[in-house]
Design an enzyme around this catalytic site. Structure first.
Site, PDB file in Angstrom:
ATOM      1  N   LYS A 214       0.838  -1.203   0.000  1.00  0.00           N
ATOM      2  CA  LYS A 214       0.000   0.000   0.000  1.00  0.00           C
ATOM      3  C   LYS A 214       0.872   1.251   0.000  1.00  0.00           C
ATOM      4  O   LYS A 214       0.698   2.151  -0.796  1.00  0.00           O
ATOM      5  CB  LYS A 214      -0.920  -0.044   1.227  1.00  0.00           C
ATOM      6  N   GLU A 220      10.624  -4.396   4.688  1.00  0.00           N
ATOM      7  CA  GLU A 220      10.748  -5.806   4.295  1.00  0.00           C
ATOM      8  C   GLU A 220      10.411  -5.988   2.811  1.00  0.00           C
ATOM      9  O   GLU A 220      11.129  -6.663   2.067  1.00  0.00           O
ATOM     10  CB  GLU A 220       9.796  -6.687   5.128  1.00  0.00           C
ATOM     11  N   GLY A 274      -4.656  -2.226   5.065  1.00  0.00           N
ATOM     12  CA  GLY A 274      -3.888  -3.374   4.570  1.00  0.00           C
ATOM     13  C   GLY A 274      -4.595  -4.698   4.802  1.00  0.00           C
ATOM     14  O   GLY A 274      -4.694  -5.539   3.903  1.00  0.00           O
ATOM     15  N   ARG A 275      -5.131  -4.886   6.008  1.00  0.00           N
ATOM     16  CA  ARG A 275      -5.751  -6.175   6.339  1.00  0.00           C
ATOM     17  C   ARG A 275      -7.138  -6.342   5.731  1.00  0.00           C
ATOM     18  O   ARG A 275      -7.779  -7.366   5.915  1.00  0.00           O
ATOM     19  CB  ARG A 275      -5.783  -6.368   7.861  1.00  0.00           C
ATOM     20  N   GLU A 360      -4.659  -7.045  14.826  1.00  0.00           N
ATOM     21  CA  GLU A 360      -4.152  -5.725  14.419  1.00  0.00           C
ATOM     22  C   GLU A 360      -5.296  -4.699  14.461  1.00  0.00           C
ATOM     23  O   GLU A 360      -5.071  -3.519  14.689  1.00  0.00           O
ATOM     24  CB  GLU A 360      -3.523  -5.781  13.017  1.00  0.00           C
ATOM     25  N   HIS A 391      -4.581 -33.091  17.366  1.00  0.00           N
ATOM     26  CA  HIS A 391      -3.403 -33.859  17.778  1.00  0.00           C
ATOM     27  C   HIS A 391      -2.294 -32.943  18.260  1.00  0.00           C
ATOM     28  O   HIS A 391      -1.139 -33.353  18.324  1.00  0.00           O
ATOM     29  CB  HIS A 391      -2.952 -34.750  16.619  1.00  0.00           C
ATOM     30  N   LYS A 519       9.480  -0.759  14.162  1.00  0.00           N
ATOM     31  CA  LYS A 519      10.051  -0.359  12.870  1.00  0.00           C
ATOM     32  C   LYS A 519      11.078   0.751  13.083  1.00  0.00           C
ATOM     33  O   LYS A 519      12.170   0.731  12.512  1.00  0.00           O
ATOM     34  CB  LYS A 519       8.952   0.180  11.944  1.00  0.00           C
TER      35      LYS A 519
HETATM   36  O1  F6P Z   1       2.426  -4.156   9.908  1.00  0.00           O
HETATM   37  C1  F6P Z   1       1.849  -2.940   9.649  1.00  0.00           C
HETATM   38  C2  F6P Z   1       1.313  -2.815   8.289  1.00  0.00           C
HETATM   39  O2  F6P Z   1       1.085  -1.475   8.080  1.00  0.00           O
HETATM   40  C3  F6P Z   1       0.048  -3.630   8.040  1.00  0.00           C
HETATM   41  O3  F6P Z   1      -1.080  -3.031   8.526  1.00  0.00           O
HETATM   42  C4  F6P Z   1       0.087  -3.754   6.572  1.00  0.00           C
HETATM   43  O4  F6P Z   1      -0.798  -4.735   6.143  1.00  0.00           O
HETATM   44  C5  F6P Z   1       1.537  -4.082   6.354  1.00  0.00           C
HETATM   45  O5  F6P Z   1       2.220  -3.287   7.297  1.00  0.00           O
HETATM   46  C6  F6P Z   1       2.073  -3.853   4.977  1.00  0.00           C
HETATM   47  O6  F6P Z   1       2.005  -2.518   4.592  1.00  0.00           O
HETATM   48  P1  F6P Z   1       2.228  -2.095   3.085  1.00  0.00           P
HETATM   49  O7  F6P Z   1       1.146  -2.720   2.286  1.00  0.00           O
HETATM   50  O8  F6P Z   1       2.147  -0.611   3.082  1.00  0.00           O
HETATM   51  O9  F6P Z   1       3.573  -2.593   2.648  1.00  0.00           O
END
Ligand code: F6P
Length: 554
Positions: A214, A220, A274-275, A360, A391, A519
């Site tokens: 987003k 990452e 995002g979620r 979240e 199990h 972060k």
């Molecule tokens: O972990 C925080 C967060 O902002 C989530 O809410 C989101 O889904 C994820 O990081 C990834 O964010 P982006 O889509 O901006 O890379």
């Protein structure tokens, strides 16, 4: 908190404290029609709350809570596109992503926030659809002219868990949808081992890479995207990059900066959290792997649940009922966790998906007005596919010291041709629900042991361990088949449940400030690992020292 609302909360807690209020078996004894009366349905999808201690009186109290909190007003504001995400001043309009394509639907409402959102979502969806068709039909190919065989989604959190779960659910049994369906692959962890193991299985000439973010700034994802880019360019040359990459993002500038052309960027807006984004272009890998029709059916299922949530009276409203049952367990009975058991291998990633969606969204201790939350909020969500779960951790759920409510999900019809296996699966799901609710008393354990020839000393020593206290609540969600439409309904059911609970708990379900501190600190710690600077905390300094010593000793 307003006094009517405070009184509604107190009433719930007082009800739970009454002797017998928590007794599931007593609820059944008092009301033989309970299984039917405590089950609600939207077409073939049913929600069975009979194996909980919620009865008429509890339902009345829970509905009173919803009314005192003006849940109807919140629902109206949510759909109208008001800034329900107050800390970020954003709407939460993910429901607009799943409206049908029919143009007249949006023309009428285009002046409103909702109408604008729908119009934008539908237009972007049309672009996605053309892109997917071009890939499937071989008009868009890799730099060497070969057709794509795999799609690698690089993203994390909501830009990974939704598409990963849905792709897994929809392609696990029959593989990618043909002709032209791509094998879905996912890269989320910045740990280099993740990319190393994936790269081994991918042919760069036949891999389409989606950078799903987003913000297009997540460390990452950008690190992994750079690694994938270097990997691809290393094998096919820098000029190949354009043909193999596409971006799913809201950040046009950053996408261009990365070198992805505007026509290969698929957008959404800041009103998609995002979620809540699998319905947006973030779901591109779903469409590429499972086919456009499956993606469209997923959206249609989500939309069907939206229509229900938006219009059904609360006492018949599935997301509201699921949310209120969760409130009863969390706040009246004090259950601090929630176990998700999909009795379906295709739902094996549902717990991970719901962990982000629920925790979240509602893992907050500060209320909308900045004061501490007035009551316990989101439980810890965990789970696995049944029967595997039986199990491993189900021992604790049956006989541990904590109350762990369970959601069980099960399809009536499988999509394989071994009906006997499905019967075993279904029998196990129902057996878990029965064992949790009714348990097994000491007398029946002793009788069985005696019949099996055990001596009295053994019976006395072992019988207590074999007793199941029971009285452990479960919610049974049944549906005819786990197709894309139903998957959409199930996901939207939980999304709305989470929104309802967040509102009742008085927290903002749409922000996630709790992920920020780590972060920021990681950025400061990284130079320390290279021997630069000084740690602010002695504990961190000591850990860095030990880590560097281990590295130096190799
Ligand atoms: O972990 C925080 C967060 O902002 C989530 O809410 C989101 O889904 C994820 O990081 C990834 O964010 P982006 O889509 O901006 O890379």
């Amino acid at each position: 908190m307003d006094s009517t609302l405070a009184a509604a909360w107190s009433r719930l807690t007082a009800m739970a404290a009454k002797p017998g209020a928590r007794d599931i078996a007593a609820c059944f004894a008092a009301d033989p029609a309970r299984p039917a009366r405590m089950t609600w349905a939207l077409d073939d999808l049913s929600l069975d709350l009979s194996r909980t201690s919620i009865g008429d009186a509890e339902l009345v109290a829970l509905m009173a809570l919803a009314e005192a909190a003006d849940l109807a007003g919140f629902r109206a504001r949510l759909f109208a596109g008001e800034a329900v995400n107050v800390t970020e001043r954003r709407a939460a309009l993910h429901t607009a992503l799943r409206v049908p394509d029919a143009p007249n639907l949006h023309a009428h409402a285009s002046a409103s926030a909702w109408g604008e959102a729908c119009a934008y979502a539908v237009a972007e969806r049309a672009r996605m659809r053309r892109f997917v068709a071009d890939v499937h039909e071989g008009r868009l190919v890799g730099a060497t002219g070969e057709r794509f065989e795999a799609v690698l989604n690089i993203g994390i959190g909501g830009s990974d868990l939704g598409p990963r779960f849905v792709c897994d659910a929809l392609t696990q049994v029959h593989g990618p949808h043909g002709p032209g369906g791509l094998a879905p692959r996912f890269l989320s962890n910045v740990d280099g081992h993740a990319f190393a193991s994936l790269a081994r299985t991918l042919d760069p000439a036949r891999t389409l890479i989606l950078v799903a973010s987003k913000t297009f700034t997540t460390e990452e994802t950008m690190t992994n995207a750079a690694a994938a880019r270097a990997w691809l360019a290393g094998r096919l040359g820098e000029a190949a990059v354009g043909a193999h990459f596409a971006a799913l993002s809201t950040n046009r500038q950053a996408v261009q900066g990365f070198g992805i052309a505007p026509e290969r960027m698929f957008g959404f807006r800041d009103w998609v959290g995002g979620r809540y984004s699998v319905w947006s272009p973030i779901g591109m890998s779903v469409a590429l792997a499972a086919g456009w029709d499956a993606f469209a059916a997923l959206l249609a299922g989500g939309h069907a649940m939206d229509q229900h949530f938006r219009s059904a009276p609360f006492p018949e409203n599935l997301p509201v009922l699921l949310a209120l049952a969760g409130i009863w367990h969390r706040d009246a009975l004090g259950a601090a966790s929630l176990c998700i058991l999909g009795y379906d291998e295709r739902l094996r990633l549902l717990p991970a998906y719901l962990q982000q969606l629920e925790m979240e969204s509602n893992g907050k201790s500060v209320a909308l007005d900045g004061a501490p939350a007035a009551q316990p909020t989101c439980p810890i969500v965990f789970g696995a596919a049944g029967t595997d779960a039986q199990h491993s951790f189900m021992q604790l759920v049956h006989q541990g010291t904590d109350l762990v409510p369970v959601d069980l999900l099960l399809a009536a019809e499988p999509d394989h041709d071994r009906p006997a296996a499905h019967e075993i699966l279904a029998a196990n799901a129902l057996a878990q629900a029965e064992a949790l609710a009714f348990g097994r008393d000491r007398a029946s354990v002793e009788a069985e042991m005696r019949e099996a020839g055990a001596d009295e000393a053994t019976i006395a020593a072992v019988a207590p361990h074999r007793v199941f206290a029971g009285n452990r609540p479960s919610t049974l969600i049944l549906f005819r088949r786990l197709d894309a439409f139903t998957l959409g309904r199930v996901i939207a059911l939980y999304e709305h449940k989470v929104a309802v609970q967040g509102w009742l708990w008085g927290v903002n379900s749409f922000d996630q400030w709790g992920v920020e501190l780590g972060k920021v600190l990681a950025k400061g710690i990284r130079p320390l690992l290279e021997g630069k600077g000084k740690a602010a905390r002695a504990a961190t300094a000591a850990s860095v020292f030990r880590l560097r010593a281990l590295q130096a000793a190799k």
